[in-house]
Enzyme design. Structure first.
Site, PDB file in Angstrom:
ATOM      1  N   PRO A  76      48.225-129.388 -81.225  1.00 50.56           N
ATOM      2  CA  PRO A  76      48.195-128.040 -81.804  1.00 50.56           C
ATOM      3  C   PRO A  76      49.522-127.299 -81.612  1.00 50.56           C
ATOM      4  CG  PRO A  76      46.151-128.490 -80.684  1.00 50.56           C
ATOM      5  CD  PRO A  76      47.073-129.640 -80.370  1.00 50.56           C
ATOM      6  N   CYS A  77      49.931-126.612 -82.663  1.00 51.15           N
ATOM      7  CA  CYS A  77      51.264-126.012 -82.679  1.00 51.15           C
ATOM      8  C   CYS A  77      51.261-124.489 -82.579  1.00 51.15           C
ATOM      9  CB  CYS A  77      51.982-126.412 -83.964  1.00 51.15           C
ATOM     10  SG  CYS A  77      51.166-125.774 -85.453  1.00 51.15           S
ATOM     11  N   GLN A  78      50.086-123.870 -82.539  1.00 46.86           N
ATOM     12  CA  GLN A  78      50.034-122.418 -82.645  1.00 46.86           C
ATOM     13  C   GLN A  78      50.896-121.699 -81.612  1.00 46.86           C
ATOM     14  OE1 GLN A  78      47.455-124.495 -82.699  1.00 46.86           O
ATOM     15  NE2 GLN A  78      45.853-123.826 -84.074  1.00 46.86           N
ATOM     16  N   LEU A  80      53.630-122.941 -80.246  1.00 50.62           N
ATOM     17  CA  LEU A  80      55.012-123.383 -80.355  1.00 50.62           C
ATOM     18  C   LEU A  80      55.700-122.860 -81.606  1.00 50.62           C
ATOM     19  CD1 LEU A  80      54.532-127.150 -79.434  1.00 50.62           C
ATOM     20  CD2 LEU A  80      55.374-125.330 -77.948  1.00 50.62           C
TER      21      LEU A  80
END
Length: 131
Positions: A76-78, A80
Site C-alpha cells: 500500500p502506497c497511501q 508514501l
C-alpha cells in the site's frame, strides 16, 4: 521455461498474473494475499485457479519455504505517495511493506518484484536498503 510458483502480496485485481501472462511466463501455482472482496471477485473471475490467502498480516510464511520462485507485490502506497499524508513507512498502510520483506527473508525465493509510487528519496533509500 519452467512454470513459476508465485506468491503475490497485496494482489489487488491480480495485475501480476496479467503481466506474467502477457510476458509469456508460465505459472504453475499462484497464491494471492488480498483483503478487498471486490478485487478478489475480479481475480477469481479472470483467474479461477488463484489460491487466496487473505490478510498478509495473518500469513505464516514458513509454510512456503522452498515452494515459491517469485514473490511480487505492490505494498500500500497511501502513506508514501506525494499526494497522501506522507507518514512514510511508519504509516499504518505503507508499513505493510515490512511484511513483503519478511516474506522474502523467510521464503528466500529465486526472484522478487516490488512496485510502488513516486515517493521521497529517503523512503526509496530505506526500501532499497531493506531489499
Amino acid at each position: 521455461m519452467k512454470p513459476l510458483r508465485v506468491l503475490s502480496l497485496f494482489d489487488g485485481i491480480s495485475c501480476g498474473q496479467v503481466a506474467l501472462e502477457r510476458a509469456g511466463i508460465p505459472v504453475e501455482v499462484y497464491y494471492a494475499s488480498e483483503i478487498d472482496k471486490y478485487a478478489i471477485q475480479i481475480t477469481q473471475k479472470n483467474y479461477p485457479n488463484t489460491i487466496q490467502l487473505g490478510d498478509v498480516t495473518q500469513i505464516d510464511f514458513t509454510q512456503f519455504k522452498g515452494k515459491i520462485d517469485l514473490i511480487m507485490g505492490g505494498s500500500p502506497c497511501q502513506d508514501l505517495s506525494i499526494a497522501g499524508k506522507r507518514a512514510g513507512l511508519q504509516g499504518e498502510r505503507s508499513g505493510l511493506f515490512y511484511k513483503f520483506v519478511e516474506a522474502i527473508e523467510t521464503i528466500k525465493p529465486k526472484y522478487f518484484l516490488l512496485e510502488n509510487v513516486k515517493m521521497k528519496k529517503e523512503w526509496q533509500d530505506i526500501i532499497s536498503r531493506e531489499l
